[in-house]
Motif scaffolding. Structure first.
Motif, PDB file in Angstrom:
ATOM      1  N   THR A  89       0.840  -1.201   0.000  1.00  0.00           N
ATOM      2  CA  THR A  89       0.000   0.000   0.000  1.00  0.00           C
ATOM      3  C   THR A  89       0.874   1.250   0.000  1.00  0.00           C
ATOM      4  N   VAL A  90       0.293   2.332  -0.461  1.00  0.00           N
ATOM      5  CA  VAL A  90       0.890   3.668  -0.356  1.00  0.00           C
ATOM      6  C   VAL A  90      -0.165   4.556   0.290  1.00  0.00           C
ATOM      7  N   ALA A  91       0.194   5.199   1.394  1.00  0.00           N
ATOM      8  CA  ALA A  91      -0.754   6.010   2.157  1.00  0.00           C
ATOM      9  C   ALA A  91      -0.648   7.479   1.776  1.00  0.00           C
ATOM     10  N   GLU A  92      -1.809   8.140   1.724  1.00  0.00           N
ATOM     11  CA  GLU A  92      -1.801   9.595   1.569  1.00  0.00           C
ATOM     12  C   GLU A  92      -1.214  10.233   2.826  1.00  0.00           C
ATOM     13  N   PRO A  93      -0.649  11.434   2.727  1.00  0.00           N
ATOM     14  CA  PRO A  93       0.041  12.058   3.870  1.00  0.00           C
ATOM     15  C   PRO A  93      -0.793  12.180   5.137  1.00  0.00           C
ATOM     16  N   ARG A  94      -2.111  12.361   5.026  1.00  0.00           N
ATOM     17  CA  ARG A  94      -2.957  12.534   6.206  1.00  0.00           C
ATOM     18  C   ARG A  94      -3.570  11.219   6.678  1.00  0.00           C
ATOM     19  N   TRP A  95      -3.086  10.101   6.155  1.00  0.00           N
ATOM     20  CA  TRP A  95      -3.629   8.789   6.543  1.00  0.00           C
ATOM     21  C   TRP A  95      -3.606   8.601   8.059  1.00  0.00           C
ATOM     22  N   ALA A  96      -2.436   8.740   8.675  1.00  0.00           N
ATOM     23  CA  ALA A  96      -2.294   8.529  10.114  1.00  0.00           C
ATOM     24  C   ALA A  96      -2.991   9.626  10.908  1.00  0.00           C
ATOM     25  N   GLU A  97      -2.884  10.867  10.463  1.00  0.00           N
ATOM     26  CA  GLU A  97      -3.522  11.993  11.163  1.00  0.00           C
ATOM     27  C   GLU A  97      -5.026  11.784  11.281  1.00  0.00           C
ATOM     28  N   ALA A  98      -5.645  11.300  10.212  1.00  0.00           N
ATOM     29  CA  ALA A  98      -7.092  11.080  10.217  1.00  0.00           C
ATOM     30  C   ALA A  98      -7.484   9.956  11.167  1.00  0.00           C
ATOM     31  N   LEU A  99      -6.688   8.913  11.238  1.00  0.00           N
ATOM     32  CA  LEU A  99      -6.964   7.819  12.172  1.00  0.00           C
ATOM     33  C   LEU A  99      -6.871   8.297  13.619  1.00  0.00           C
ATOM     34  N   VAL A 100      -5.845   9.067  13.920  1.00  0.00           N
ATOM     35  CA  VAL A 100      -5.657   9.566  15.284  1.00  0.00           C
ATOM     36  C   VAL A 100      -6.803  10.502  15.675  1.00  0.00           C
ATOM     37  N   ALA A 101      -7.227  11.347  14.758  1.00  0.00           N
ATOM     38  CA  ALA A 101      -8.335  12.255  15.043  1.00  0.00           C
ATOM     39  C   ALA A 101      -9.621  11.480  15.318  1.00  0.00           C
ATOM     40  N   ALA A 102      -9.866  10.434  14.531  1.00  0.00           N
ATOM     41  CA  ALA A 102     -11.070   9.618  14.742  1.00  0.00           C
ATOM     42  C   ALA A 102     -10.996   8.864  16.056  1.00  0.00           C
ATOM     43  N   ALA A 103      -9.802   8.397  16.417  1.00  0.00           N
ATOM     44  CA  ALA A 103      -9.630   7.691  17.687  1.00  0.00           C
ATOM     45  C   ALA A 103      -9.890   8.620  18.864  1.00  0.00           C
ATOM     46  N   ALA A 104      -9.382   9.843  18.783  1.00  0.00           N
ATOM     47  CA  ALA A 104      -9.555  10.803  19.872  1.00  0.00           C
ATOM     48  C   ALA A 104     -11.008  11.232  20.029  1.00  0.00           C
ATOM     49  N   ALA A 105     -11.756  11.267  18.922  1.00  0.00           N
ATOM     50  CA  ALA A 105     -13.143  11.732  18.965  1.00  0.00           C
ATOM     51  C   ALA A 105     -14.137  10.613  19.245  1.00  0.00           C
ATOM     52  N   GLY A 106     -13.688   9.369  19.198  1.00  0.00           N
ATOM     53  CA  GLY A 106     -14.595   8.236  19.315  1.00  0.00           C
ATOM     54  C   GLY A 106     -15.013   7.930  20.745  1.00  0.00           C
ATOM     55  N   PRO A 107     -16.097   7.164  20.899  1.00  0.00           N
ATOM     56  CA  PRO A 107     -16.566   6.769  22.229  1.00  0.00           C
ATOM     57  C   PRO A 107     -15.655   5.711  22.843  1.00  0.00           C
ATOM     58  N   PRO A 108     -15.805   5.424  24.138  1.00  0.00           N
ATOM     59  CA  PRO A 108     -14.925   4.457  24.814  1.00  0.00           C
ATOM     60  C   PRO A 108     -14.984   3.048  24.241  1.00  0.00           C
ATOM     61  N   ASP A 109     -16.113   2.680  23.605  1.00  0.00           N
ATOM     62  CA  ASP A 109     -16.215   1.324  23.078  1.00  0.00           C
ATOM     63  C   ASP A 109     -15.692   1.200  21.648  1.00  0.00           C
ATOM     64  N   LEU A 110     -15.144   2.293  21.096  1.00  0.00           N
ATOM     65  CA  LEU A 110     -14.583   2.244  19.752  1.00  0.00           C
ATOM     66  C   LEU A 110     -13.234   1.535  19.790  1.00  0.00           C
ATOM     67  N   GLY A 111     -13.149   0.392  19.123  1.00  0.00           N
ATOM     68  CA  GLY A 111     -11.914  -0.388  19.162  1.00  0.00           C
ATOM     69  C   GLY A 111     -11.222  -0.562  17.840  1.00  0.00           C
ATOM     70  N   MET A 112     -11.912  -0.232  16.726  1.00  0.00           N
ATOM     71  CA  MET A 112     -11.360  -0.488  15.394  1.00  0.00           C
ATOM     72  C   MET A 112     -11.670   0.672  14.459  1.00  0.00           C
ATOM     73  N   LEU A 113     -10.680   1.069  13.658  1.00  0.00           N
ATOM     74  CA  LEU A 113     -10.844   2.137  12.678  1.00  0.00           C
ATOM     75  C   LEU A 113     -10.377   1.646  11.312  1.00  0.00           C
ATOM     76  N   GLN A 114     -11.193   1.856  10.310  1.00  0.00           N
ATOM     77  CA  GLN A 114     -10.919   1.392   8.961  1.00  0.00           C
ATOM     78  C   GLN A 114     -10.590   2.544   8.027  1.00  0.00           C
ATOM     79  N   SER A 115      -9.490   2.420   7.284  1.00  0.00           N
ATOM     80  CA  SER A 115      -9.150   3.397   6.257  1.00  0.00           C
ATOM     81  C   SER A 115      -9.927   3.135   4.972  1.00  0.00           C
ATOM     82  N   LEU A 116      -9.969   4.132   4.113  1.00  0.00           N
ATOM     83  CA  LEU A 116     -10.475   3.978   2.756  1.00  0.00           C
ATOM     84  C   LEU A 116      -9.362   3.367   1.916  1.00  0.00           C
TER      85      LEU A 116
END
Length: 246
Positions: A89-116
């Protein structure tokens, strides 16, 4: 928030180099990148050592399979969230930033985040936005074949495709098997469905993050094993996963 990224590699020198270059271009500042090499004989290990000193290399010396390679990487990772990323795979520059932002904004039961995940060969076409469970208990790629423009809405999903996904460390420790986080008996294929299904049964949720984008050279790794091996492994693991979790 520190995000650890685990990349399992086996004889994919050129793909791995492209993947690591995309990691160097990430906008998120607190990124830990770990390459788990499964006994490559194509110079991958030397390339990582010579060109990517900032990357942590685990040279396993033998082909442990994708599942166990992920386990070794997760065990070595220090992040609150741990991402799995295919070496083709090749990731866009904001790939990791977007995951971290979603993790920080998610509820306590959020355990998995999926990229496009988009096809590298067809960058406007969706490879996967997660895993759906069909009526027969098989995992299918959510949104495969859709256009990128039609895959821009975040949503709860069944679970993640480990080709480009992040997992909460707390969740991984809770659902860990005696043999590791992923079921090492799967070697490769359906190991992500099995882990995600176990996580859902334990009460964890999963979310698709369309701002986190990677381009995937579909079947880049499996091509080296052959069609018969691929079909056998896929069928065996599908049945095993259904029996374990269904």
């Amino acid at each position: 928030m520190r995000l650890s990224v685990v990349i399992v590699n086996w004889n994919s020198h050129d793909d791995l180099a492209d993947c690591l270059e995309s990691m160097l271009a990430q906008t998120h500042p607190d990124l830990e990148v770990i390459v788990v090499d499964n006994g490559s004989a194509d110079g991958s290990v030397a390339m990582v050592r010579e060109r990517y000193a900032q990357v942590r290399l685990l040279d396993e010396g033998e082909n442990l399979g994708f599942a166990e390679g992920c386990n070794r990487g997760i065990a070595a990772a220090s992040g609150e969230w741990v991402a799995m990323l295919n070496n083709d795979t090749v990731a866009e520059p904001r790939w990791a930033e977007a995951l971290v932002a979603a993790a920080a904004a998610g509820p306590p039961d959020l355990g998995m985040l999926q990229s496009l995940m988009l096809f590298k060969q067809k960058p406007d076409i969706v490879n996967s936005t997660g895993i759906e469970l069909d009526r027969y208990g098989s995992g299918v790629d959510r949104g495969e074949g859709a256009s990128r423009a039609d895959a821009q809405t975040s949503a709860e999903i069944f679970c993640c495709c480990a080709g480009a996904a992040a997992y909460r460390r707390t969740m991984l420790e809770q659902i860990k098997l005696k043999s590791g986080y992923f079921d090492r008996q799967h070697f490769m294929y359906s190991e992500d469905l099995d882990l995600g299904w176990r996580a859902r049964l334990a009460g964890w949720s999963a979310r698709y993050v369309p701002e986190s984008v990677v381009f995937h050279r579909y079947h880049g790794s499996s091509e080296r094993h052959g069609a018969v091996w691929l079909k056998t492994m896929g069928t065996t693991n599908r049945v095993r996963t259904l029996l374990k979790n269904g």
